[in-house]
Design a protein around this motif. Structure first.
Motif, short mmCIF file in Angstrom:
data_model
loop_
_atom_site.label_atom_id
_atom_site.label_comp_id
_atom_site.label_asym_id
_atom_site.label_seq_id
_atom_site.Cartn_x
_atom_site.Cartn_y
_atom_site.Cartn_z
N TRP A 84 -22.15 5.69 -117.86
CA TRP A 84 -22.39 5.70 -118.80
C TRP A 84 -21.40 4.08 -119.83
O TRP A 84 -20.92 4.20 -119.36
N THR A 85 -21.71 5.02 -121.22
CA THR A 85 -21.16 4.35 -122.08
C THR A 85 -20.98 5.11 -123.60
O THR A 85 -22.52 5.19 -123.82
N PHE A 86 -20.11 5.59 -123.62
CA PHE A 86 -21.00 6.27 -124.84
C PHE A 86 -19.89 5.88 -126.34
O PHE A 86 -19.04 4.99 -126.61
N LEU A 87 -20.76 5.59 -127.47
CA LEU A 87 -20.52 4.59 -128.53
C LEU A 87 -20.33 4.87 -129.43
O LEU A 87 -21.36 5.83 -130.09
N LEU A 112 -25.88 -1.69 -122.28
CA LEU A 112 -27.31 -1.06 -121.15
C LEU A 112 -27.28 -2.94 -120.74
O LEU A 112 -27.44 -3.05 -118.69
N LEU A 113 -27.45 -4.24 -121.36
CA LEU A 113 -28.46 -4.67 -120.39
C LEU A 113 -26.38 -6.04 -119.70
O LEU A 113 -26.84 -6.19 -118.42
N ASP A 114 -26.00 -6.40 -120.02
CA ASP A 114 -24.99 -6.92 -119.37
C ASP A 114 -23.29 -5.89 -118.19
O ASP A 114 -22.79 -6.39 -118.10
N GLY A 115 -23.54 -4.41 -118.06
CA GLY A 115 -23.04 -3.89 -117.58
C GLY A 115 -21.13 -3.43 -117.84
O GLY A 115 -20.65 -2.85 -117.17
N ILE A 116 -21.19 -4.44 -118.85
CA ILE A 116 -19.44 -4.82 -118.78
C ILE A 116 -18.53 -3.22 -119.19
O ILE A 116 -17.23 -3.59 -119.67
N TRP A 117 -19.05 -2.55 -120.25
CA TRP A 117 -19.04 -1.77 -121.15
C TRP A 117 -18.82 -0.10 -120.65
O TRP A 117 -18.81 0.73 -121.34
#
Length: 254
Positions: A99-102, A149-154
């Protein structure tokens, strides 16, 4: 890629496949999730019961093979137990999905979604006092949601997404006045006055009025004034300025 909409015929993306989707009709969820392994999640303001809707949906998404979720949350959610986004974040943390919470700041889109009738009458009436806002364009947030979602860094991180400048409502009204060629004045009001204003002029549901009032009162304490560089880092460019947003929506304001 698939866009889930209540009315697919109104999709603004003619080249993107769509699915009929309604948060309150779980019978529409399976078709929206078919073949999906990543998800951009946004809570509609009208959805208050997130346990029966967004949380239940994301659990189903995980069961159907979804591996990543990019969730549009809000700034300061750790200190706001009453904000529905906090329940969603907690639920997603318990899942096996990446998950990433923006954690987004104050939307520039509020100017056309919430303030437009007042702006057309020549004012912005909110209980924000001298508070400043780092206005952020939702178009930049949408791009950021896709990029993470595309780069996965976050993954497993909570970037704070704001505009690149913090300005008060007087200056905001100055930008509107200059671009529109007419005076738009800032009319600060009390919390009760704003609550009454939303109910009388905008005829919004009471709960929505109370939440909107609380968020604007929080502006007095600088809750939306912080400027962070996370959005620039994700996009690889500067976020859109408020003046750019106004220029892009001049016809709406008029």
């Amino acid at each position: 890629m698939r866009a889930a909409l209540r009315d697919p015929s109104r999709s603004p993306w003619p080249d993107v496949p769509t699915a009929c989707f309604d948060w309150r009709d779980s019978g529409t969820w399976d078709a929206a999730l078919e073949g999906i392994d990543a998800l951009i999640l946004v809570r509609p303001p009208a959805i208050a019961d997130v346990e029966a809707t967004l949380n239940r949906f994301t659990s189903l998404a995980e069961e159907r093979g979804c591996r990543k979720v990019s969730f549009l949350s809000v700034v300061g959610v750790d200190d706001k137990n009453w904000v529905p986004h906090r329940k969603i974040e907690r639920h997603l943390r318990r899942s096996a999905m990446a998950w990433t919470f923006l954690r987004a700041g104050f939307f520039a889109q509020n100017l056309i979604d919430s303030y437009l009738p007042d702006i057309r009458k020549g004012e912005i009436r909110v209980p924000a006092g001298n508070g400043k806002v780092a206005w952020v364009d939702a178009r930049d947030l949408g791009e950021a949601a896709a990029r993470v979602l595309l780069d996965g860094i976050w993954e497993q991180r909570t970037p704070v997404l704001t505009g690149s400048e913090s300005i008060g409502f007087e200056e905001t009204c100055g930008i509107l006045s200059q671009r529109l060629g007419k005076t738009v004045a800032y009319s600060p009001c009390t919390a009760l006055g704003y609550l009454y204003h939303l109910r009388r002029r905008h005829r919004l549901p009471l709960i929505q009025c109370m939440v909107q009032t609380a968020l604007h009162v929080g502006l007095r304490k600088g809750q939306a004034a912080q400027v962070r560089d996370d959005l620039r880092a994700i996009l690889g460019r500067s976020p859109r300025a408020l003046s750019d947003f106004v220029d892009d929506h001049l016809e709406r304001f008029r």
